[in-house]
Design a protein around this motif. Structure first.
Motif, PDB file in Angstrom:
ATOM      1  N   GLY A   1    -108.651 -12.799 -36.310  1.00 29.65           N
ATOM      2  CA  GLY A   1    -107.542 -12.929 -35.384  1.00 29.65           C
ATOM      3  C   GLY A   1    -106.661 -14.127 -35.661  1.00 29.65           C
ATOM      4  N   HIS A   2    -106.948 -14.805 -36.800  1.00 26.81           N
ATOM      5  CA  HIS A   2    -106.098 -15.934 -37.151  1.00 26.81           C
ATOM      6  C   HIS A   2    -104.801 -15.482 -37.785  1.00 26.81           C
ATOM      7  CE1 HIS A   2    -108.601 -19.231 -36.091  1.00 26.81           C
ATOM      8  NE2 HIS A   2    -109.624 -18.741 -36.736  1.00 26.81           N
ATOM      9  N   GLU A   3    -104.780 -14.209 -38.232  1.00 19.11           N
ATOM     10  CA  GLU A   3    -103.609 -13.788 -38.970  1.00 19.11           C
ATOM     11  C   GLU A   3    -102.403 -13.820 -38.058  1.00 19.11           C
ATOM     12  OE1 GLU A   3    -106.090 -11.309 -38.544  1.00 19.11           O
ATOM     13  OE2 GLU A   3    -107.318 -12.084 -40.191  1.00 19.11           O
ATOM     14  N   ALA A   4    -101.429 -14.574 -38.507  1.00 16.12           N
ATOM     15  CA  ALA A   4    -100.197 -14.583 -37.741  1.00 16.12           C
ATOM     16  C   ALA A   4     -99.510 -13.253 -37.974  1.00 16.12           C
ATOM     17  CB  ALA A   4     -99.310 -15.724 -38.214  1.00 16.12           C
ATOM     18  N   GLY A   5     -98.908 -12.718 -36.963  1.00 18.53           N
ATOM     19  CA  GLY A   5     -98.230 -11.447 -37.117  1.00 18.53           C
ATOM     20  C   GLY A   5     -96.933 -11.616 -37.894  1.00 18.53           C
ATOM     21  N   PHE A   6     -96.068 -10.617 -37.749  1.00 17.07           N
ATOM     22  CA  PHE A   6     -94.825 -10.690 -38.493  1.00 17.07           C
ATOM     23  C   PHE A   6     -93.869 -11.650 -37.798  1.00 17.07           C
ATOM     24  CE2 PHE A   6     -90.524  -9.120 -39.397  1.00 17.07           C
ATOM     25  CZ  PHE A   6     -90.534  -9.321 -40.759  1.00 17.07           C
ATOM     26  N   SER A   7     -93.222 -12.451 -38.608  1.00 15.13           N
ATOM     27  CA  SER A   7     -92.241 -13.350 -38.021  1.00 15.13           C
ATOM     28  C   SER A   7     -90.913 -13.097 -38.708  1.00 15.13           C
ATOM     29  CB  SER A   7     -92.692 -14.799 -38.206  1.00 15.13           C
ATOM     30  OG  SER A   7     -91.566 -15.645 -38.180  1.00 15.13           O
ATOM     31  N   LEU A   8     -89.937 -12.712 -37.941  1.00 11.74           N
ATOM     32  CA  LEU A   8     -88.633 -12.369 -38.504  1.00 11.74           C
ATOM     33  C   LEU A   8     -88.006 -13.599 -39.155  1.00 11.74           C
ATOM     34  CD1 LEU A   8     -86.784  -9.951 -38.804  1.00 11.74           C
ATOM     35  CD2 LEU A   8     -85.529 -10.761 -36.785  1.00 11.74           C
ATOM     36  N   THR A   9     -88.174 -14.744 -38.493  1.00 10.18           N
ATOM     37  CA  THR A   9     -87.635 -15.988 -39.039  1.00 10.18           C
ATOM     38  C   THR A   9     -88.136 -16.191 -40.464  1.00 10.18           C
ATOM     39  OG1 THR A   9     -88.445 -16.714 -36.909  1.00 10.18           O
ATOM     40  CG2 THR A   9     -87.111 -18.283 -38.194  1.00 10.18           C
ATOM     41  N   VAL A  10     -89.458 -16.098 -40.591  1.00  2.00           N
ATOM     42  CA  VAL A  10     -90.034 -16.351 -41.899  1.00  2.00           C
ATOM     43  C   VAL A  10     -89.558 -15.326 -42.906  1.00  2.00           C
ATOM     44  CG1 VAL A  10     -92.180 -16.423 -43.188  1.00  2.00           C
ATOM     45  CG2 VAL A  10     -92.026 -17.555 -40.981  1.00  2.00           C
ATOM     46  N   GLY A  11     -89.513 -14.088 -42.479  1.00  4.63           N
ATOM     47  CA  GLY A  11     -89.077 -13.029 -43.374  1.00  4.63           C
ATOM     48  C   GLY A  11     -87.679 -13.316 -43.908  1.00  4.63           C
ATOM     49  N   LEU A  12     -86.774 -13.662 -42.993  1.00  7.96           N
ATOM     50  CA  LEU A  12     -85.394 -13.921 -43.403  1.00  7.96           C
ATOM     51  C   LEU A  12     -85.305 -15.177 -44.263  1.00  7.96           C
ATOM     52  CD1 LEU A  12     -83.464 -12.992 -40.161  1.00  7.96           C
ATOM     53  CD2 LEU A  12     -83.595 -11.732 -42.317  1.00  7.96           C
ATOM     54  N   LEU A  13     -86.021 -16.210 -43.825  1.00  5.74           N
ATOM     55  CA  LEU A  13     -86.015 -17.462 -44.581  1.00  5.74           C
ATOM     56  C   LEU A  13     -86.483 -17.221 -46.006  1.00  5.74           C
ATOM     57  CD1 LEU A  13     -87.361 -20.375 -42.390  1.00  5.74           C
ATOM     58  CD2 LEU A  13     -85.265 -20.314 -43.744  1.00  5.74           C
ATOM     59  N   SER A  14     -87.542 -16.471 -46.107  1.00  5.01           N
ATOM     60  CA  SER A  14     -88.129 -16.287 -47.431  1.00  5.01           C
ATOM     61  C   SER A  14     -87.205 -15.449 -48.298  1.00  5.01           C
ATOM     62  CB  SER A  14     -89.530 -15.716 -47.271  1.00  5.01           C
ATOM     63  OG  SER A  14     -89.631 -14.474 -47.824  1.00  5.01           O
ATOM     64  N   LEU A  15     -86.502 -14.504 -47.669  1.00  7.38           N
ATOM     65  CA  LEU A  15     -85.518 -13.737 -48.422  1.00  7.38           C
ATOM     66  C   LEU A  15     -84.395 -14.661 -48.903  1.00  7.38           C
ATOM     67  CD1 LEU A  15     -85.069 -10.875 -49.316  1.00  7.38           C
ATOM     68  CD2 LEU A  15     -83.634 -10.521 -47.300  1.00  7.38           C
ATOM     69  N   ALA A  16     -83.965 -15.522 -48.023  1.00  7.38           N
ATOM     70  CA  ALA A  16     -82.894 -16.457 -48.370  1.00  7.38           C
ATOM     71  C   ALA A  16     -83.329 -17.368 -49.511  1.00  7.38           C
ATOM     72  CB  ALA A  16     -82.521 -17.293 -47.150  1.00  7.38           C
ATOM     73  N   VAL A  17     -84.544 -17.814 -49.420  1.00  8.22           N
ATOM     74  CA  VAL A  17     -85.086 -18.703 -50.441  1.00  8.22           C
ATOM     75  C   VAL A  17     -85.116 -18.008 -51.792  1.00  8.22           C
ATOM     76  CG1 VAL A  17     -87.325 -19.515 -51.173  1.00  8.22           C
ATOM     77  CG2 VAL A  17     -86.395 -20.272 -49.008  1.00  8.22           C
ATOM     78  N   PHE A  18     -85.593 -16.774 -51.764  1.00  5.70           N
ATOM     79  CA  PHE A  18     -85.636 -15.988 -52.999  1.00  5.70           C
ATOM     80  C   PHE A  18     -84.235 -15.860 -53.577  1.00  5.70           C
ATOM     81  CE2 PHE A  18     -84.623 -11.739 -54.572  1.00  5.70           C
ATOM     82  CZ  PHE A  18     -85.377 -11.721 -55.736  1.00  5.70           C
ATOM     83  N   ALA A  19     -83.275 -15.514 -52.712  1.00  5.07           N
ATOM     84  CA  ALA A  19     -81.923 -15.277 -53.184  1.00  5.07           C
ATOM     85  C   ALA A  19     -81.298 -16.556 -53.729  1.00  5.07           C
ATOM     86  CB  ALA A  19     -81.076 -14.714 -52.048  1.00  5.07           C
ATOM     87  N   THR A  20     -81.541 -17.669 -53.063  1.00  2.47           N
ATOM     88  CA  THR A  20     -80.978 -18.935 -53.525  1.00  2.47           C
ATOM     89  C   THR A  20     -81.426 -19.231 -54.948  1.00  2.47           C
ATOM     90  OG1 THR A  20     -81.350 -19.654 -51.273  1.00  2.47           O
ATOM     91  CG2 THR A  20     -80.602 -21.329 -52.842  1.00  2.47           C
ATOM     92  N   GLY A  21     -82.741 -19.188 -55.148  1.00  2.00           N
ATOM     93  CA  GLY A  21     -83.261 -19.497 -56.478  1.00  2.00           C
ATOM     94  C   GLY A  21     -82.711 -18.555 -57.525  1.00  2.00           C
ATOM     95  N   TRP A  22     -82.684 -17.281 -57.159  1.00  2.00           N
ATOM     96  CA  TRP A  22     -82.203 -16.269 -58.099  1.00  2.00           C
ATOM     97  C   TRP A  22     -80.731 -16.512 -58.424  1.00  2.00           C
ATOM     98  CZ3 TRP A  22     -78.690 -12.357 -56.381  1.00  2.00           C
ATOM     99  CH2 TRP A  22     -78.322 -11.469 -57.405  1.00  2.00           C
ATOM    100  N   TYR A  23     -79.936 -16.791 -57.380  1.00  2.65           N
ATOM    101  CA  TYR A  23     -78.512 -16.961 -57.583  1.00  2.65           C
ATOM    102  C   TYR A  23     -78.240 -18.182 -58.465  1.00  2.65           C
ATOM    103  CZ  TYR A  23     -73.584 -17.584 -56.789  1.00  2.65           C
ATOM    104  OH  TYR A  23     -72.247 -17.748 -56.997  1.00  2.65           O
ATOM    105  N   LEU A  24     -78.929 -19.261 -58.173  1.00  5.96           N
ATOM    106  CA  LEU A  24     -78.742 -20.472 -58.972  1.00  5.96           C
ATOM    107  C   LEU A  24     -79.085 -20.195 -60.439  1.00  5.96           C
ATOM    108  CD1 LEU A  24     -80.149 -23.283 -56.684  1.00  5.96           C
ATOM    109  CD2 LEU A  24     -77.799 -22.999 -57.474  1.00  5.96           C
ATOM    110  N   ALA A  25     -80.227 -19.555 -60.641  1.00  8.44           N
ATOM    111  CA  ALA A  25     -80.654 -19.280 -62.010  1.00  8.44           C
ATOM    112  C   ALA A  25     -79.641 -18.392 -62.703  1.00  8.44           C
ATOM    113  CB  ALA A  25     -82.023 -18.628 -62.002  1.00  8.44           C
ATOM    114  N   LYS A  26     -79.114 -17.435 -61.933  1.00 10.65           N
ATOM    115  CA  LYS A  26     -78.168 -16.489 -62.524  1.00 10.65           C
ATOM    116  C   LYS A  26     -76.907 -17.230 -62.956  1.00 10.65           C
ATOM    117  CE  LYS A  26     -75.753 -12.232 -61.552  1.00 10.65           C
ATOM    118  NZ  LYS A  26     -74.672 -11.974 -60.618  1.00 10.65           N
ATOM    119  N   THR A  27     -76.378 -18.075 -62.081  1.00 13.69           N
ATOM    120  CA  THR A  27     -75.159 -18.791 -62.452  1.00 13.69           C
ATOM    121  C   THR A  27     -75.415 -19.735 -63.625  1.00 13.69           C
ATOM    122  OG1 THR A  27     -75.709 -19.977 -60.463  1.00 13.69           O
ATOM    123  CG2 THR A  27     -73.597 -18.841 -60.498  1.00 13.69           C
TER     124      THR A  27
END
Lengths: 519, 650
Positions: free
Chosen positions: B520-546
């Motif tokens: 029961g320690h598993e934290a459920g889904f968190s929209l904040t984290v989901g979006l943040l992590s997507l943003a993080v992924f995109a940032t790194g990818w975009y920087l690398a791409k440029t």
């Protein structure tokens, strides 16, 4: 009952006598290599098989008593030989001795194999080796202090001649050591140790009510605590000198390295163990109160001396080994380090620690003999012992490299090899008694790894040194002792109970006497 | 070191139900899992050593069978319960007992499955990667490794896990030094062994002190070291000694730090890339380096006993993740980028374990094994084709090596947390847990973890664009690797896509199967984290791409402004290699060891020689008095009589 112990002890002596006799009768000529070799091999094989039998019988018996006892009546007197002296030819082994007899049996056999290619003065060489072996077996098999001392001298005196005449000198920027110097140093140290042991033995003799040298009688003797406190350090240190006790260890690297290969194996393999064996079997077993006082129980700084020396042995030996260039010196200093673990195990006074120490004696004997054999083979092929002069030899001698790494990994305590079990048990046993000392001793593990891997890398790895394009691998008879020793290293690494079941029944009552921890 | 070796003593079934209360009448044959590869090791060494091909097949067969057994056991474990076989006694003296056992619980079942499956794929891949004449040696080491690693995973107590711990260290040593004729390989092998041994010192000390605590608690050695009873044993320790438990945990953590390349003991891992690439994939990415994380998870009760120890674990993990990710940004060697990435991800797992995220950390351990093995094998395929490790000498491989490129991209996406791929789920779980946990300073750790995620995304896409993107020109004559290599890549790619679905926040099978305590320690889904992590992924990818997706690399010059790369390199060496160089070579070897050797020759031995010389000198002088001539002696006698006479009658 068949006098198996006498056979084991006297077979090498008989071999030596046979070589002398046949040479005296001109049956074995000066140039004859095969005959002395064959006689030596036959007599050591007899001892080897006998020792396996003794160890096996003991394993099945699994008790704490003494087996194969042999009081020999002499000239119909029905009493003891040298009865007037209170001494007798009294043989018998307990568990600790049985494992040491087995070790000597193995090493006697492989030492002869390692001497296979000795060229000069074969007859004298093998005579001396066999006499020394008789002494070694005698030390481990006798139950009488007088004969103990006699055998001890028999084992150590031939070493002087063997090192002095068949040894090698060394001269480089790190050290200059002639073989005569090394031989003299070795002998003087062994005699110094011997003198202290003799005083200790005489002290017990005159202190005992029975006026006897018999160890079974002396063990029952309740010596006054004061006397024990005086005698124990004499004996413990006397044996300690033989086991490379710091700061009386400097004979060890010089002596071991100057010695011919087979003798290095015997020196490191069994001679050091005579010291360790004496510590536990004579000093601690016969003087338990003194031992308890001196090994941590006394409450004064004096009672910590031996433990600190053990720690210094472990770390200082390893550190010295890290800075050596000569492969034999590296192995010799590693012996100093590993004998420190033996002392630490004894000093723990508990069942686990003492069993570990006995195991370490056995394991170190086999492993170091293996390493010295390898060092000898490397030297034979490359004609230098300086590790920095080698390089990349694994490409040319893969089998030798494999054995070197097996031996090296066993030294640094890799599980699956006997060294690991020994060190682990000693650390487990010593920690409850001496916490910080044990923790410090454990750091020796990383030092060991460093110097062993350094040596291995310098000799075997990297690009092949162009000097050695044509160098060959081990072959034929050279492999026999490598296989034999490695077999035992791995056997007891995988099945340590084979050995522990020998020593444990003897160790448990000893630990009780010493007031040590029982698991 | 095999189980059949010990004398089977009273085989008692201590088989309490391992999970969900099902009891199996028959203990399961867990022995087979490690023993099969060991058998192939023996067969290769003593049988097929001269037949290279055959050795390869023997090894692959052994590990594949082992994988089948593991999966069967896992299936059984998922359905109901798996009973561990009774332990065997290895050493016994009086009340002292060391055992060898097979512990089959959800954690070890998951781990043996991952290890054996990944190892099978990598061994198949190696059939194509390695040269024929290297087969026998390579596969004997690989089989020995598989045996040791599987043995480590199923170990039932501390002593046993240490045994296998050292054996995997040996295999790592042998395989890093596989090309032993290269100086660098020989040195890297030694370094790996010695550095991990530093950590192992702590491990040994921890084990030894644990038995001491056992003694104080009146518990036998075998029970004190047993994993199953660990939590219960800790409660039995008398109150006076409880204060030592965190220290024991720290000592054990030292071992984990060495093996899992945690800062500051991470220095060996990049150098370990000297080994053949399949070795890097198996040992230095997917399995052995994860052993430290596994150890912490396995002995979690002892860490959990006092939260400050977990705090240290988390901080060490965070520092490792950050430092290694920074270093990965500037590497030019494809394998070193992946090595630092491994290091960084291992730090991530430690961070999660340290912040009470047991399930998340272990989950990431599992997903990471698949995609990091995939990435390494992909890089191996590239190296196999181009014979270089330098990413600047690569480029535009996509049209030439489609299979490798696509699977590598899948691996990259999985690692960087692209939605729905394996890394996304496990990383998200770690982040969510960090956000919601009550561990101290969890927000700082959360921020660090996000930063590391940006960096991960950046360096991975940098790698992808530089090596595979068709914008750049491929070296001529490049061609795809053979089927035997691409097939394992595809299988691993499939795993990297789907394996994450076993642990989605909505249906967390993984979390139900493997958890610490009541679950029961598993934290459920968190929209904040989901979006943040997507943003993080995109940032790194975009920087690398440029930065890197063009032939001119306009912005890449920023990184090559004199000074920047040097500064980073300097910082990294000072922090790591230089430091250890100074400590080990500069202080221990050159100062202390030299001093010891000097003292031995020039102090102790000198004293010995002085004694000798004194005796010799005395003898030399006395010699003149012992001439053997009666006249001389008569003179001495006369002189003596005169002296005595005068002395008495003066």
């Amino acid at each position: 009952m068949f006098p198996i112990l006498s056979v084991i002890v006297l077979a090498p002596l008989a071999g030596a006598a046979a070589i002398l006799l046949l040479s005296g009768l001109h049956i074995i000529g000066k140039e004859n290599q095969a005959a002395p070799r064959a006689i030596a091999l036959a007599s050591t094989v007899i001892s080897f098989l006998g020792s396996i039998w003794v160890a096996w019988e003991f394993y099945q018996y699994g008790g704490g008593g003494i087996l194969f006892e042999e009081p020999l009546s002499w000239a119909g007197r029905g009493g003891q030989w040298l009865a007037g002296l209170g001494a007798s030819y009294h043989l018998g082994v307990n568990g600790i001795s049985a494992s040491m007899v087995l070790l000597s049996g193995i090493l006697g056999f492989v030492a002869v194999i390692a001497s296979w290619n000795i060229k000069e003065r074969m007859r004298e060489y093998f005579t001396l080796v066999l006499v020394a072996l008789c002494g070694v077996f005698g030390v481990f098999a006798t139950l009488d202090l007088f004969f103990f001392f006699l055998f001890y001298e028999m084992a150590s005196i031939p070493m002087y001649f063997l090192v002095g005449m068949w040894g090698s000198s060394r001269k480089d920027e790190q050290r200059t050591v002639t073989r005569e110097y090394a031989a003299m140093k070795l002998l003087l140290y062994l005699q110094l140790g011997g003198a202290m042991i003799l005083v200790g033995a005489l002290g017990m003799y005159f202190g005992s009510s029975a006026r006897s040298f018999d160890m079974t009688l002396l063990a029952r003797e309740n010596f006054p605590v004061e006397l024990q406190r005086w005698l124990f350090p004499l004996l413990f240190l006397g044996f300690g000198i033989e086991a490379g006790f710091w700061p009386f260890h400097t004979w060890l690297p010089d002596g071991h390295s100057a010695a011919p290969t087979a003798l290095s194996m015997l020196l490191a393999g069994v001679l050091l163990k005579m010291g360790g064996y004496g510590m536990v079997r004579v000093a601690m077993d016969l003087l338990p109160d003194g031992a308890a006082w001196w090994l941590g129980g006394g409450g004064t700084i004096l009672s910590k001396v031996f433990i600190f020396c053990a720690l210094i042995n472990i770390l200082y030996g390893a550190l010295c080994a890290m800075h050596q260039k000569d492969i034999k010196y590296i192995i010799a200093y590693s012996s100093i380090s590993h004998m420190g673990i033996v002392t630490l195990g004894f000093a723990s006074r508990g069942v686990t620690g003492i069993n570990g120490a006995v195991f370490q004696m056995f394991s170190h004997g086999v492993i170091t003999a293996l390493l010295f054999a390898l060092a000898g083979l490397i030297y034979e092929k490359s004609h230098t012992r300086d590790i920095t002069q080698h390089g990349g030899l694994a490409a040319r001698m893969p089998i030798l490299a494999v054995f070197f790494y097996l031996g090296g990994l066993a030294t640094l305590g890799l599980p699956g090899m006997s060294g690991f079990v020994a060190e682990f048990l000693v650390f487990l046993g010593a920690f409850p008694m001496y916490k910080y000392v044990t923790l410090a001793a454990i750091t020796g593990l990383v030092l060991t790894a460093t110097y062993i891997l350094r040596a291995g890398e310098k000799i075997f790895l990297g690009p092949l040194n162009t000097k050695y394009e044509a160098i060959g691998d081990v072959m034929g008879i050279e492999k026999v002792h490598l296989y034999t020793l490695t077999f035992f290293v791995i056997l007891f690494g995988l099945f340590p109970t084979l050995l522990i079941n020998l020593s444990n029944p003897a160790v448990t009552p000893l630990a009780q006497k010493l007031g040590g921890l029982l698991p | 070191m095999n189980c059949s070796g010990s004398r089977p003593r009273a085989r008692r079934l201590r088989g309490e139900p391992r999970s969900n209360g099902h009891v199996q009448a028959m203990p399961d044959r867990g022995w087979l899992v490690p023993l099969l590869p060991f058998l192939s090791f023996l067969v290769i060494v003593f049988g097929t050593y001269r037949q290279a091909r055959l050795s390869g097949y023997v090894s692959v067969a052994g590990i594949a069978l082992s994988a089948v057994c593991s999966l069967a056991l896992l299936g059984k474990g998922l359905l109901g319960g798996v009973a561990s076989p009774a332990p065997l006694t290895w050493i016994q003296m009086g009340g002292f007992e060391l055992q060898i056992g097979i512990l089959l619980d959800p954690l070890s079942l998951m781990m043996i499955s991952v290890v054996s499956v990944v190892a099978s794929l990598i061994q198949i891949y190696s059939l194509g990667y390695m040269h024929d004449h290297e087969y026998s040696r390579f596969y004997s080491y690989m089989s020995l490794f598989a045996f040791s690693m599987l043995g480590l995973v199923v170990s039932a107590n501390f002593a046993q896990i240490f045994i296998f711990w050292e054996l995997v260290g040996l295999c790592s040593f042998l395989l890093i030094g596989f090309y032993y004729q290269k100086h660098s390989a020989a040195r890297a092998a030694k370094k790996a062994f010695v550095v991990t041994r530093f950590g192992d010192l702590g491990f040994v000390m921890g084990i030894v002190s644990l038995t001491w605590l056992g003694m104080k608690a009146g518990v036998g050695v075998s029970d004190a070291l047993s994993f199953e009873n660990l939590a219960q044993f800790l409660t039995q320790i008398p109150a006076d000694y409880k204060q030592w438990i965190p220290w024991v945990a720290l000592l054990i953590f030292c071992g984990a730090m060495g093996k899992s390349a945690q800062f500051p003991l991470h220095v060996w891992l990049p150098d370990a890339m000297e080994g053949p690439t399949p070795v890097s994939a198996l040992i230095h990415a997917a399995t052995m380096v994860a052993a430290g994380v596994y150890l912490v998870a396995r002995t979690y009760p002892i860490f959990h006993f006092d939260p400050w120890v977990l705090g240290i674990v988390a901080v060490v993990g965070a520092i490792t993740a950050l430092v290694a990710a920074t270093l990965a940004l500037v590497q030019t060697d494809i394998k070193r980028i992946l090595a630092y990435s491994t290091c960084s991800q291992l730090g991530y797992m430690m961070l999660s374990l340290g912040a009470f995220g047991y399930g998340a950390g272990v989950f990431h351990l599992m997903t990471h094994a698949f995609f990091k093995a995939l990435l390494f094998l992909g890089s191996g395929s590239v190296i196999h084709a181009l014979h270089t490790n330098d990413i600047w000498k690569m480029g535009g491989l996509y049209p030439k090596m489609k299979d490798t490129s696509i699977t590598f991209l899948i691996g990259t996406l999985a690692l960087t947390g692209f939605p729905l791929l394996a890394g996304f789920w496990s990383k998200d779980e770690i982040l969510t847990n960090l956000l919601h946990t009550d561990a101290p300073n969890h927000m700082i750790l959360f921020g660090l973890a996000l930063l590391v995620a940006v960096m991960t995304s950046f360096y991975m896409f940098r790698l992808w664009y530089l090596v595979f993107s068709p914008v750049r020109q491929a070296p001529s004559g490049t061609h795809e690797s053979g089927k035997v290599m691409t097939l394992p890549l595809w299988i691993l790619a499939v795993f990297s896509i789907v394996i994450g679905f076993v642990g989605t926040p909505w249906a967390n099978f993984f979390g139900h199967f493997i958890h610490y305590g009541e679950g029961g320690h598993e934290a459920g889904f968190s929209l904040t984290v989901g979006l943040l992590s997507l943003a993080v992924f995109a940032t790194g990818w975009y920087l690398a791409k440029t930065f890197y997706r063009s032939t001119e690399l306009p912005y890449a010059k920023i990184l090559s402004i004199p000074g920047i790369r040097e500064t980073v390199a300097l910082v990294s060496t000072c922090l790591t290699d230089r430091f250890w160089g100074i400590v080990v070579r500069g202080i221990v070897i050159n100062r202390i060891a030299r001093a010891a050797a000097w003292i031995d020759t020039n102090v102790i031995d000198l004293a010995v020689n002085v004694v000798g010389w004194t005796v010799k000198g005395t003898g030399f002088v006395l010699r003149f008095f012992q001439t053997g001539k009666v006249q001389t002696y008569a003179t001495y006698m006369l002189a003596a009589i005169l002296i005595i006479f005068f002395w008495f009658f003066r």
